[in-house]
Design an enzyme around this catalytic site. Structure first.
Site, PDB file in Angstrom:
ATOM      1  N   TYR A   1     -20.179  26.397   9.282  1.00 53.50           N
ATOM      2  CA  TYR A   1     -19.509  25.182   8.797  1.00 53.50           C
ATOM      3  C   TYR A   1     -19.907  24.832   7.372  1.00 53.50           C
ATOM      4  CZ  TYR A   1     -17.609  24.464  13.446  1.00 53.50           C
ATOM      5  OH  TYR A   1     -16.914  24.628  14.617  1.00 53.50           O
TER       6      TYR A   1
ATOM      7  N   ASN B   1     -14.655  19.618  21.356  1.00 59.09           N
ATOM      8  CA  ASN B   1     -13.252  19.838  21.714  1.00 59.09           C
ATOM      9  C   ASN B   1     -12.874  18.979  22.917  1.00 59.09           C
ATOM     10  OD1 ASN B   1     -12.744  21.737  19.715  1.00 59.09           O
ATOM     11  ND2 ASN B   1     -13.086  23.497  21.057  1.00 59.09           N
TER      12      ASN B   1
ATOM     13  N   HIS C   1      -8.318  24.379  12.987  1.00 61.52           N
ATOM     14  CA  HIS C   1      -8.264  22.906  13.035  1.00 61.52           C
ATOM     15  C   HIS C   1      -7.642  22.329  11.753  1.00 61.52           C
ATOM     16  CE1 HIS C   1     -10.856  22.534  16.667  1.00 61.52           C
ATOM     17  NE2 HIS C   1     -11.362  23.659  16.219  1.00 61.52           N
TER      18      HIS C   1
HETATM   19 FE1  HDE Z   1     -15.301  25.398  14.880  1.00 62.75          FE
HETATM   20  N1  HDE Z   1     -14.887  25.659  12.897  1.00 62.75           N
HETATM   21  N2  HDE Z   1     -16.141  27.238  14.936  1.00 62.75           N
HETATM   22  N3  HDE Z   1     -15.634  25.202  16.886  1.00 62.75           N
HETATM   23  N4  HDE Z   1     -14.510  23.574  14.832  1.00 62.75           N
HETATM   24  C1  HDE Z   1     -14.300  24.755  12.094  1.00 62.75           C
HETATM   25  O1  HDE Z   1     -15.033  24.194   9.952  1.00 62.75           O
HETATM   26  C2  HDE Z   1     -16.436  28.010  13.863  1.00 62.75           C
HETATM   27  C3  HDE Z   1     -16.282  26.089  17.680  1.00 62.75           C
HETATM   28  C4  HDE Z   1     -14.444  22.675  15.873  1.00 62.75           C
HETATM   29  O2  HDE Z   1     -12.010  18.059  12.230  1.00 62.75           O
HETATM   30  C5  HDE Z   1     -14.301  25.156  10.652  1.00 62.75           C
HETATM   31  O3  HDE Z   1     -14.700  22.502   8.506  1.00 62.75           O
HETATM   32  C6  HDE Z   1     -17.167  29.192  14.262  1.00 62.75           C
HETATM   33  C7  HDE Z   1     -16.646  25.494  18.936  1.00 62.75           C
HETATM   34  C8  HDE Z   1     -13.775  21.477  15.436  1.00 62.75           C
HETATM   35  O4  HDE Z   1     -12.825  18.982  10.426  1.00 62.75           O
HETATM   36  C9  HDE Z   1     -15.069  26.491  10.652  1.00 62.75           C
HETATM   37  C10 HDE Z   1     -17.286  29.091  15.620  1.00 62.75           C
HETATM   38  C11 HDE Z   1     -16.184  24.214  18.869  1.00 62.75           C
HETATM   39  C12 HDE Z   1     -13.441  21.692  14.104  1.00 62.75           C
HETATM   40  C13 HDE Z   1     -15.378  26.661  12.123  1.00 62.75           C
HETATM   41  C14 HDE Z   1     -16.647  27.872  16.033  1.00 62.75           C
HETATM   42  C15 HDE Z   1     -15.547  24.051  17.589  1.00 62.75           C
HETATM   43  C16 HDE Z   1     -13.920  23.010  13.761  1.00 62.75           C
HETATM   44  C17 HDE Z   1     -12.961  25.176   9.984  1.00 62.75           C
HETATM   45  C18 HDE Z   1     -17.953  30.087  16.565  1.00 62.75           C
HETATM   46  C19 HDE Z   1     -16.250  23.130  19.945  1.00 62.75           C
HETATM   47  C20 HDE Z   1     -12.686  20.767  13.185  1.00 62.75           C
HETATM   48  C21 HDE Z   1     -12.981  24.036   8.984  1.00 62.75           C
HETATM   49  C22 HDE Z   1     -19.326  30.354  16.213  1.00 62.75           C
HETATM   50  C23 HDE Z   1     -17.616  22.786  20.319  1.00 62.75           C
HETATM   51  C24 HDE Z   1     -13.569  19.799  12.473  1.00 62.75           C
HETATM   52  C25 HDE Z   1     -14.289  23.463   9.096  1.00 62.75           C
HETATM   53  C26 HDE Z   1     -12.730  18.863  11.630  1.00 62.75           C
HETATM   54  C27 HDE Z   1     -13.790  23.582  12.485  1.00 62.75           C
HETATM   55  C28 HDE Z   1     -16.071  27.717  12.561  1.00 62.75           C
HETATM   56  C29 HDE Z   1     -16.552  27.485  17.393  1.00 62.75           C
HETATM   57  C30 HDE Z   1     -14.924  22.824  17.213  1.00 62.75           C
HETATM   58  C31 HDE Z   1     -14.382  27.659  10.022  1.00 62.75           C
HETATM   59  C32 HDE Z   1     -17.655  30.280  13.344  1.00 62.75           C
HETATM   60  C33 HDE Z   1     -17.417  26.153  20.081  1.00 62.75           C
HETATM   61  C34 HDE Z   1     -13.480  20.229  16.274  1.00 62.75           C
HETATM   62  O5  HDE Z   1     -16.239  26.402   9.925  1.00 62.75           O
END
Ligand code: HDE
Length: 709
Positions: free
Chosen positions: A361, A147, A74
């Protein structure tokens, strides 16, 4: 599109605002006034620069450190401020103030993003879009980090690094940027069948939205709502855009990426600047605690959605985005969303993906934003007062007073003291867990085909065609036929006809069987990496709410209409048409052979929004040619206008022409399709409006496939 006149007016206003402020003098970070920021300190006019130059050093070192690590996923995003308002209290489900107080206007900050690309990548990548909402509630900050698709690729957080490594550019050559169409992604997904549901959504039109303002948002995981009696209901969160859910075609997406890779970012910014505030309604699907096992799938499995046809979405409030950020870095870049930011009245479930996110996060912000005090960055500050014994660390912004930083204490008067549950303290839902410690996946997560098949069955014919084309494109970019064949076999488990279409495009056959167990890593211990045999259930024939063909088609607000003009264009026709379009909220853009101004047949000057050489049809929703003999003669001389018309037609958009405008379309492919239901020659503006509101005339797609543009 840029509007230089408007911008220069703004610059004057801004200068004036700035002059009215008290502190307008340029200084160093220490407040020392500066009288030269153009020249470094040198040994003589032509001599070398001196190490002594503290002004140069401060300016350059600040610059050197202007970037923080981009988000691992993202990275590319755009954001806006707004408010959330509740329509009706849902106190029967939740005690959260945001869900019970209808008089509140809760401030929000929302960041939309693509997932795979780097910060500077195109907005129009085929990708999932992030839809992250920070609610600054009176009881603390709640982040709903979702999402634009209602399900996720994987079921367990343990697989997230594998998923992301497979879709990101391949590590040896850092290719391709912001694209899933490559071997490593399909190598992984073809061996991980749980990805198939999100995979097929990724092949659908949802992955190439027309605008952030025209996407749905989903919390994805099942959460809990907790009422003041401590009772729990399962909940899924939905954001429904007021403008409906609309997408571009893949051909447009590819061309927009070249014409304006900031297309979505600009669209969001411009709409808010123009006062067309984007709106979404918040909906909830409620499942009573006792119905936890009523479904044919597991509510804790994030690769499953609850069809709205089984549990309707109850609309409870509205979010309006009404203010652009002042500073991209300070706000959009530094905002930290954490699924673990939750408030009393909302709680987690044991969804193993959500559980992993609760750790990830905060961990990522610690390195991305430099330490544990990122909550003090202005955009991340809660509006509820924060008060605890966490002290020190990098970038502590407050001077925390007092002798005590521990609990319990008596020297600090016992403060900060604990709150009672009745006073609004957070209290985790008490859930009985009687289990053995085990590293495994629940059998109830073991159906990977029913919902992708339900999704595909529920799409309209044109949407299904887009899915077939997307698979053909994506798999066509894979260099290894065994990966393509494994995918074909899997797609056949979803729908045989779809697999056959894709196979034809790839020049392959759908294999009757595949040799390797799909979910078993090569050489892995079969007892640990259990093969999951495909199972397919049919619990619903179709879920029409999954199709964009059933979205709203009632408005042309904010739709961009390209008007092709040249000297002598017909003012009468122009006015008649554009008055109606503007009244309906559309945005009119004049495209001429040149920039600057253009004179109509009533001798009035009109500002040109774009010279034809600087723009492309894919940046617009519809096309109008007002006519005027002289004007049309000039337009005919420039072949790009004809390309513009052909492409607009190819992308199934509405076209209206008046009088001599017909001569211009006679130069294009449209001349053979004047009876098309979204082509209007000397018809009323109202006819044009109706066709534009339908977004596209998809019936045209079979004809336009053969148009060579
Ligand atoms: Fe994320 N995800 N994610 N994700 N995600 C990040 O956090 C992660 C997941 C989502 O506009 C990171 O600050 C893991 C699902 C959005 O700043 C990080 C897993 C969904 C955004 C991270 C998931 C998301 C992130 C990267 C599996 C939808 C952007 C930078 C366990 C429900 C937020 C940050 C923004 C961002 C990890 C799965 C949505 C690396 C480990 C499921 C919208 O922490």
């Amino acid at each position: 599109m840029e509007n230089p006149k408007k911008d220069s007016k703004k610059i004057n206003d801004l200068e004036q605002n700035y002059k009215n402020q008290e502190n307008t003098t340029l200084t160093t970070n220490q407040g020392v006034k500066i009288n030269d920021t153009n020249n470094s300190l040198k040994a003589g006019e032509r001599g070398s620069t001196l190490l002594e130059d503290f002004l140069l050093r401060e300016k350059i070192t600040s610059f050197d450190h202007e970037r923080i690590p981009e988000r691992i996923v993202h990275a590319r995003g755009s954001a806006a401020h707004g408010v959330f308002e509740l329509y009706e209290s849902i106190e029967q489900y939740s005690k959260a103030g945001i869900f019970t107080d209808v008089n509140r206007k809760t401030p929000v900050f929302v960041r939309f993003s693509t997932v795979a690309g780097s910060k500077g990548s195109t907005d129009l990548a085929r990708d999932v879009r992030g839809f992250a909402v920070k609610f600054y509630t009176e009881e603390g900050t709640w982040d709903l980090v979702g999402n634009n698709m209602p399900i996720f690729f994987i079921q367990d957080a343990m697989k997230f690094p594998d998923l992301v490594h497979s879709v990101k550019p391949e590590p040896n050559k850092e290719i391709p940027q912001a694209a899933s169409a490559h071997d490593t992604f399909y190598d992984f997904v073809s061996r991980t069948t749980e990805t198939l549901h999100n995979q097929i959504w990724l092949m659908s039109d949802r992955a190439i939205p027309r605008s952030f303002r025209m996407m749905e948002g989903f919390g994805i995981h099942t959460f809990r709502l907790i009422n003041d009696k401590g009772e729990s209901h399962f909940v899924k969160f939905h954001w429904k855009p007021k403008l409906g859910v609309h997408s571009v075609t893949w051909d447009e997406a590819v061309k927009i990426s070249g014409a304006d890779s900031d297309f979505h970012r600009r669209d969001l910014w411009d709409a808010i600047e123009a006062g067309h505030y984007p709106e979404w309604e918040l909906g909830i699907q409620i499942v009573p605690q006792e119905d936890e096992f009523k479904f044919d799938f597991d509510l804790l499995d994030p690769t499953k959605l609850i069809p709205e046809e089984m549990v309707p979405v109850k609309i409870i409030g509205k979010m309006t985005l009404n203010r652009n950020p002042e500073n991209f870095f300070a706000e959009t870049e530094q905002v930290a969303f954490l699924p673990g930011h939750i408030v009393p009245g909302i709680d987690f479930t044991n969804d193993p993906l959500l559980q992993g996110r609760l750790f990830s996060y905060r961990d990522t912000q610690l390195s991305r934003l430099g330490g544990p005090n990122f909550h003090q960055i202005p955009i991340n500050r809660p509006i509820a007062p924060a008060n605890n014994n966490q002290r020190d660390g990098m970038m502590q912004m407050d001077i925390v007073k007092g002798q005590t930083a521990y609990f319990p204490n008596s020297l600090g008067g016992g403060c900060p003291h604990l709150a009672k549950i009745a006073e609004g303290a957070f209290d985790s839902y008490e859930e009985r867990i009687d289990a053995k410690k085990i590293r495994t996946r629940s059998e109830s997560f073991n159906d990977h085909f029913s919902q992708p098949a339900l999704f595909y069955r529920s799409l309209s014919q044109y949407e299904q065609e887009h899915v077939a084309e997307a698979y053909t494109f994506e798999l066509g970019k894979c260099m290894h036929s065994e990966i393509q064949e494994r995918m074909l076999w899997l797609i056949a488990q979803i729908d045989e006809d779809l697999a056959n279409k894709v196979a034809k495009g790839l020049g392959l056959e759908v294999p009757k069987s595949i040799e390797q167990p799909i979910n078993q890593a090569i050489g892995a211990d079969a007892d640990i990496q259990k093969q999951q045999p495909p199972k397919k259930k049919i619990y619903l024939d179709k879920a029409p709410t999954l199709s964009q063909a059933n979205t709203k088609f009632d408005s042309i607000a904010t739709r961009q209409v390209a008007v092709l003009v040249a000297k002598g264009f017909s003012m009468k026709n122009f006015k008649k048409m554009t008055d109606v379009l503007e009244q309906e909220g559309a945005v009119i853009k004049l495209i001429a052979p040149h920039g600057g101004k253009v004179i109509c047949d009533e001798n009035m000057e009109h500002k040109v929004d774009a010279a034809i050489m600087t723009t492309e049809s894919v940046l617009f929703d519809a096309l109008y040619i007002p006519g005027g003999k002289k004007a049309v003669e000039s337009l005919k001389k420039e072949s790009k206008f004809i390309k513009f018309i052909n492409e607009t037609f190819k992308h199934c958009k509405a076209i209206a022409v008046d009088n001599e405008g017909e001569d211009l379309i006679n130069e294009s492919f449209v001349k053979d399709y004047k009876d098309d239901k979204a082509v209007f020659i000397n018809k009323t503006p109202e006819d044009f409006v109706k066709a534009m509101a339908k977004h596209r005339n998809w019936d045209r797609r079979t004809i336009v496939k053969n148009i060579p543009v």
